[in-house]
Design an enzyme around this catalytic site. Structure first.
Site, PDB file in Angstrom:
ATOM      1  N   ASP A  35     -64.564  -8.598  -2.473  1.00 54.53           N
ATOM      2  CA  ASP A  35     -63.642  -9.323  -3.000  1.00 54.53           C
ATOM      3  C   ASP A  35     -64.129 -10.917  -2.808  1.00 54.53           C
ATOM      4  OD1 ASP A  35     -61.428 -10.175  -4.172  1.00 54.53           O
ATOM      5  OD2 ASP A  35     -59.849  -9.540  -2.621  1.00 54.53           O
ATOM      6  N   ASN A  83     -58.251  -3.615 -12.580  1.00 57.27           N
ATOM      7  CA  ASN A  83     -59.109  -4.530 -13.059  1.00 57.27           C
ATOM      8  C   ASN A  83     -59.018  -4.419 -14.846  1.00 57.27           C
ATOM      9  OD1 ASN A  83     -61.645  -4.400 -10.676  1.00 57.27           O
ATOM     10  ND2 ASN A  83     -59.673  -5.725 -10.723  1.00 57.27           N
TER      11      ASN A  83
END
Ligand code: FPP
Length: 265
Positions: A35, A83
C-alpha cells in the site's frame, strides 16, 4: 541518487541485519499488502503510474530477498475486488503493468523454478490479461518449492463464498457429504490450497487493517504494520520485519512450553 539505489553504508547495515536472522525461524509464507504507491507518487508530484512502477521494483527486491534468505512462499495483494471502483484509466494502467510484468518475468519464473499462482476471481479480468495470467500459471504449476501467489480481483469473503458454492455443488453431485465438511476439507476449496497459512503479513503505508485479504488464512498470522510507503519498502525494511517476526512468541492458543517450533508445525 535515484530512490532505489543503495549506498555502500546501507549495504553494510543490511548485511548486519541479515546476519541477525535465524534461518530456522523464517516464515514459510509471507503475505504483503503493498500500500502507498499513490501517496509515494503524489509526494513527488508524479503521476500514480510512477508510484505503481516503483512499487513493482520494490516487489522485485522483496522477492529476491525472500529467495536469498529462504522464505519459500509469498502472496501479494496486487488488485482487490474493491480496486475495480478506481477510475478506469488507473485500472487499465494496473492491468497494463501486470501484463508487462508477466511478459518480463515469466522466463525468470521458469529459471528460478517459481510457481506463479494467481488467486481471485480471474474471470473478471480483461480477456488478454486473463489469458496471459493463466498461461504463466500453467507453465509454472509443476514447481513446488517456491510460490509467488498474486491476488487479482481478489476478496477474502468472495473466496469463501466461492468455496461454499463449490462444496454445495459437490454435495449435489454426491462426491462430498455434509458430515465430511471440516476445516481441512474447506481449505481444499480455497484458491490457496497447498500453501501453508501465512506466518507473517506485512502492510505498508500506515494503514492497520486487512482489507479483505486472505480472510480465512490469516487467523493466526502475525501482523506487521509500517508507515513506510510500498515503493520505499526495500531490503532493509523487509529484514526489519523478519527480525520483528522472529522476536514474537507464537502460541496458537496454547501455553508457551507446549508450542512446537516452526519446523515441527
Ligand atoms: C496500493 O497502492 C497498491 C495497489 C492497489 C496496486 C499494487 C500494485 C503494484 C505494486 C504494482 C503492480 C503489481 C503487479 C504484480 C503488476 P495505492 O494505489 O492504493 O496507494 P495510495 O493508497 O497511496 O493511493
Amino acid at each position: 541518487m535515484s530512490d532505489m539505489q543503495t549506498t555502500s553504508a546501507e549495504q553494510v547495515a543490511d548485511s548486519q541485519l541479515l546476519g541477525q536472522l535465524d534461518s530456522d525461524l523464517l516464515p514459510r509464507h509471507l503475505a504483503i499488502i503493498m500500500d502507498g504507491n499513490g501517496r509515494w507518487a503524489a509526494q513527488r508530484g508524479l503521476p500514480r503510474l510512477a508510484g505503481h512502477r516503483q512499487g513493482l521494483r520494490a516487489l522485485q527486491e522483496v522477492l529476491e530477498l525472500c529467495h536469498e534468505v529462504g522464505v519459500p512462499n509469498l502472496t501479494i495483494y496486487a488488485f482487490s475486488h474493491e480496486n475495480w471502483n478506481r477510475p478506469l484509466p488507473e485500472i487499465n494502467m494496473l492491468m497494463g503493468l501486470l501484463k508487462e510484468y508477466l511478459h518480463r518475468e515469466r522466463k525468470k519464473f521458469l529459471e528460478k523454478k517459481i510457481r506463479f499462482l494467481p488467486i481471485g476471481r480471474l474471470d473478471m479480468l480483461p480477456h488478454s490479461v486473463r489469458m496471459l495470467v493463466q498461461e504463466v500459471a500453467e507453465e509454472t504449476q509443476h514447481f513446488s518449492c517456491r510460490t509467488l501467489a498474486v491476488a487479482l480481483s481478489y476478496g477474502g469473503r468472495s473466496e469463501i463464498i466461492d468455496a461454499v458454492r463449490k462444496i454445495v455443488r459437490d454435495i449435489q453431485l454426491g462426491t462430498v457429504t455434509v458430515e465430511q465438511i471440516d476445516e481441512n476439507l474447506f481449505e481444499q476449496y480455497l484458491t490457496t490450497y497447498g500453501l501453508p497459512d501465512p506466518d507473517l503479513l506485512i502492510r505498508t503505508s500506515g494503514e492497520t487493517r486487512l482489507s479483505n485479504f486472505l480472510s480465512w488464512q490469516t487467523v493466526y498470522t502475525e501482523l506487521y504494520f509500517t508507515k513506510t510507503l510500498w515503493p520505499d519498502f526495500r531490503r532493509r525494511e523487509i529484514l526489519l520485519a523478519l527480525l520483528d517476526y522472529q522476536r514474537r512468541e507464537r502460541r496458537f492458543g496454547r501455553v508457551p512450553e507446549s508450542v512446537p517450533q516452526p519446523s515441527k508445525l
